[in-house]
Design a protein around this motif. Structure first.
Motif, PDB file in Angstrom:
ATOM      1  N   LEU A  48       0.824  -1.204   0.000  1.00  0.00           N
ATOM      2  CA  LEU A  48       0.000   0.000   0.000  1.00  0.00           C
ATOM      3  C   LEU A  48       0.860   1.255   0.000  1.00  0.00           C
ATOM      4  O   LEU A  48       1.904   1.292   0.660  1.00  0.00           O
ATOM      5  N   PHE A  49       0.374   2.292  -0.712  1.00  0.00           N
ATOM      6  CA  PHE A  49       1.069   3.567  -0.779  1.00  0.00           C
ATOM      7  C   PHE A  49       0.060   4.702  -0.754  1.00  0.00           C
ATOM      8  O   PHE A  49      -1.066   4.559  -1.237  1.00  0.00           O
ATOM      9  N   ARG A  50       0.494   5.829  -0.208  1.00  0.00           N
ATOM     10  CA  ARG A  50      -0.325   7.031  -0.239  1.00  0.00           C
ATOM     11  C   ARG A  50       0.293   7.983  -1.245  1.00  0.00           C
ATOM     12  O   ARG A  50       1.490   8.260  -1.211  1.00  0.00           O
ATOM     13  N   ILE A  51      -0.534   8.479  -2.147  1.00  0.00           N
ATOM     14  CA  ILE A  51      -0.117   9.462  -3.145  1.00  0.00           C
ATOM     15  C   ILE A  51      -0.771  10.782  -2.782  1.00  0.00           C
ATOM     16  O   ILE A  51      -1.985  10.846  -2.568  1.00  0.00           O
ATOM     17  N   ASP A  52       0.029  11.827  -2.699  1.00  0.00           N
ATOM     18  CA  ASP A  52      -0.469  13.155  -2.361  1.00  0.00           C
ATOM     19  C   ASP A  52      -1.351  13.694  -3.483  1.00  0.00           C
ATOM     20  O   ASP A  52      -1.140  13.377  -4.656  1.00  0.00           O
ATOM     21  N   ALA A  53      -2.305  14.522  -3.126  1.00  0.00           N
ATOM     22  CA  ALA A  53      -3.228  15.100  -4.109  1.00  0.00           C
ATOM     23  C   ALA A  53      -2.502  15.828  -5.231  1.00  0.00           C
ATOM     24  O   ALA A  53      -2.945  15.802  -6.379  1.00  0.00           O
ATOM     25  N   ARG A  54      -1.385  16.458  -4.931  1.00  0.00           N
ATOM     26  CA  ARG A  54      -0.677  17.207  -5.982  1.00  0.00           C
ATOM     27  C   ARG A  54      -0.109  16.285  -7.062  1.00  0.00           C
ATOM     28  O   ARG A  54       0.280  16.744  -8.133  1.00  0.00           O
ATOM     29  N   ASP A  55      -0.063  14.981  -6.780  1.00  0.00           N
ATOM     30  CA  ASP A  55       0.420  14.012  -7.769  1.00  0.00           C
ATOM     31  C   ASP A  55      -0.696  13.130  -8.318  1.00  0.00           C
ATOM     32  O   ASP A  55      -0.440  12.140  -9.000  1.00  0.00           O
ATOM     33  N   ALA A  56      -1.943  13.498  -8.047  1.00  0.00           N
ATOM     34  CA  ALA A  56      -3.090  12.694  -8.475  1.00  0.00           C
ATOM     35  C   ALA A  56      -3.189  12.569  -9.985  1.00  0.00           C
ATOM     36  O   ALA A  56      -3.710  11.584 -10.498  1.00  0.00           O
ATOM     37  N   ASP A  57      -2.672  13.554 -10.715  1.00  0.00           N
ATOM     38  CA  ASP A  57      -2.735  13.502 -12.172  1.00  0.00           C
ATOM     39  C   ASP A  57      -2.015  12.274 -12.735  1.00  0.00           C
ATOM     40  O   ASP A  57      -2.320  11.827 -13.838  1.00  0.00           O
ATOM     41  N   ALA A  58      -1.088  11.698 -11.963  1.00  0.00           N
ATOM     42  CA  ALA A  58      -0.359  10.512 -12.419  1.00  0.00           C
ATOM     43  C   ALA A  58      -1.287   9.304 -12.553  1.00  0.00           C
ATOM     44  O   ALA A  58      -0.929   8.316 -13.187  1.00  0.00           O
ATOM     45  N   LEU A  59      -2.493   9.409 -11.977  1.00  0.00           N
ATOM     46  CA  LEU A  59      -3.478   8.338 -12.074  1.00  0.00           C
ATOM     47  C   LEU A  59      -4.456   8.559 -13.218  1.00  0.00           C
ATOM     48  O   LEU A  59      -5.343   7.745 -13.443  1.00  0.00           O
ATOM     49  N   GLY A  60      -4.326   9.664 -13.910  1.00  0.00           N
ATOM     50  CA  GLY A  60      -5.222   9.964 -15.023  1.00  0.00           C
ATOM     51  C   GLY A  60      -6.150  11.117 -14.696  1.00  0.00           C
ATOM     52  O   GLY A  60      -6.230  11.590 -13.575  1.00  0.00           O
ATOM     53  N   GLU A  61      -6.871  11.540 -15.704  1.00  0.00           N
ATOM     54  CA  GLU A  61      -7.707  12.730 -15.598  1.00  0.00           C
ATOM     55  C   GLU A  61      -8.761  12.662 -14.517  1.00  0.00           C
ATOM     56  O   GLU A  61      -9.041  13.655 -13.853  1.00  0.00           O
ATOM     57  N   GLU A  62      -9.378  11.513 -14.319  1.00  0.00           N
ATOM     58  CA  GLU A  62     -10.473  11.450 -13.349  1.00  0.00           C
ATOM     59  C   GLU A  62     -10.000  11.711 -11.921  1.00  0.00           C
ATOM     60  O   GLU A  62     -10.796  12.046 -11.053  1.00  0.00           O
ATOM     61  N   PHE A  63      -8.699  11.571 -11.650  1.00  0.00           N
ATOM     62  CA  PHE A  63      -8.163  11.815 -10.309  1.00  0.00           C
ATOM     63  C   PHE A  63      -7.464  13.163 -10.195  1.00  0.00           C
ATOM     64  O   PHE A  63      -7.073  13.561  -9.108  1.00  0.00           O
ATOM     65  N   ALA A  64      -7.319  13.878 -11.288  1.00  0.00           N
ATOM     66  CA  ALA A  64      -6.593  15.146 -11.269  1.00  0.00           C
ATOM     67  C   ALA A  64      -7.240  16.165 -10.339  1.00  0.00           C
ATOM     68  O   ALA A  64      -6.568  17.043  -9.817  1.00  0.00           O
ATOM     69  N   ALA A  65      -8.535  16.052 -10.104  1.00  0.00           N
ATOM     70  CA  ALA A  65      -9.231  17.023  -9.257  1.00  0.00           C
ATOM     71  C   ALA A  65      -9.237  16.632  -7.775  1.00  0.00           C
ATOM     72  O   ALA A  65      -9.757  17.368  -6.956  1.00  0.00           O
ATOM     73  N   VAL A  66      -8.671  15.476  -7.417  1.00  0.00           N
ATOM     74  CA  VAL A  66      -8.641  15.067  -6.016  1.00  0.00           C
ATOM     75  C   VAL A  66      -7.777  16.065  -5.252  1.00  0.00           C
ATOM     76  O   VAL A  66      -6.660  16.350  -5.630  1.00  0.00           O
ATOM     77  N   ARG A  67      -8.338  16.606  -4.187  1.00  0.00           N
ATOM     78  CA  ARG A  67      -7.591  17.561  -3.361  1.00  0.00           C
ATOM     79  C   ARG A  67      -8.314  17.715  -2.030  1.00  0.00           C
ATOM     80  O   ARG A  67      -9.444  17.329  -1.879  1.00  0.00           O
ATOM     81  N   ALA A  68      -7.632  18.343  -1.096  1.00  0.00           N
ATOM     82  CA  ALA A  68      -8.304  18.683   0.156  1.00  0.00           C
ATOM     83  C   ALA A  68      -9.379  19.702  -0.182  1.00  0.00           C
ATOM     84  O   ALA A  68      -9.192  20.543  -1.059  1.00  0.00           O
ATOM     85  N   ASP A  69     -10.502  19.644   0.470  1.00  0.00           N
ATOM     86  CA  ASP A  69     -11.632  20.480   0.110  1.00  0.00           C
ATOM     87  C   ASP A  69     -11.476  21.897   0.629  1.00  0.00           C
ATOM     88  O   ASP A  69     -12.047  22.270   1.640  1.00  0.00           O
ATOM     89  N   ALA A  70     -10.691  22.709  -0.046  1.00  0.00           N
ATOM     90  CA  ALA A  70     -10.438  24.089   0.359  1.00  0.00           C
ATOM     91  C   ALA A  70     -11.652  24.970   0.131  1.00  0.00           C
ATOM     92  O   ALA A  70     -11.753  26.045   0.708  1.00  0.00           O
ATOM     93  N   SER A  71     -12.594  24.526  -0.695  1.00  0.00           N
ATOM     94  CA  SER A  71     -13.761  25.347  -0.980  1.00  0.00           C
ATOM     95  C   SER A  71     -14.626  25.539   0.261  1.00  0.00           C
ATOM     96  O   SER A  71     -15.412  26.475   0.335  1.00  0.00           O
ATOM     97  N   ASP A  72     -14.488  24.670   1.246  1.00  0.00           N
ATOM     98  CA  ASP A  72     -15.267  24.778   2.469  1.00  0.00           C
ATOM     99  C   ASP A  72     -14.488  25.454   3.595  1.00  0.00           C
ATOM    100  O   ASP A  72     -14.904  25.413   4.742  1.00  0.00           O
TER     101      ASP A  72
END
Length: 179
Positions: A48-72
């Protein structure tokens, strides 16, 4: 999310539960296990590994928007805002936030040196010796520091009392199917 993906580039990652950092090579097959708290937990043939949100794009487009919810993010400071920030932190192996897991033992708000607030948190982990402890504690610290008028944040890991599953909140128990 149980389908296999391939990393599109070399990707920094943190081994779970050791907490050591590594780089997963481009083309590594991964299975996404969870995408909570702005991070992604993946399973590979190496574990198992944890990938930081800033590197989510390495998983493809559908994960590129994964991030901490700063909008709230709150616009004003409150103790409740600190608790809410901590609820954005997740153990990468358990799909429940650290507050509802019962890992937060103490939270103190004091006046800070610049007129803002100094936050002190005592937390524990579900298992002593978990290498992810410093990673989770740093997540908590960074979320607290992002709050308005917070000058300092200190998050320390303690082992007394020892955590037990009975410390999980009713919301956490429901999320885990323990009711």
């Amino acid at each position: 999310m149980s389908r296999e993906l391939e990393l599109t580039r070399e990707t920094p990652a943190t081994a779970i539960p050791a907490g050591t950092t590594t780089v997963l090579p481009s083309g590594t097959p991964v299975f996404v296990m969870q995408t909570l708290g702005g991070n992604i937990t993946v399973r590979t043939d190496r574990g198992l590994f944890r990938i930081d949100a800033r590197d989510a794009d390495a998983l493809g487009e559908e994960f590129a928007a994964v991030r901490a919810d700063a909008s709230d993010a709150p616009t004003e400071f409150s103790e409740q805002a600190v608790w809410d920030a901590l609820k954005g932190c997740f153990d990468p192996e358990i799909p429940v936030n650290i507050v509802d897991l019962g890992l937060i033992y103490d939270l103190v708000v004091e006046p800070g040196p610049s007129g803002g607030h100094k936050i002190s948190v005592k937390m524990t982990l579900t298992a002593p010796g978990c290498g992810m402890g410093p990673v989770i504690a740093n997540d908590a610290k960074q979320r607290i520091l992002a709050l308005p008028s917070v000058d300092e944040a200190d998050v320390v890991i303690v082992w007394d009392p020892i955590w037990t599953p009975q410390m999980i909140s009713p919301e956490g128990r429901m999320a885990l199917g323990l009711n």
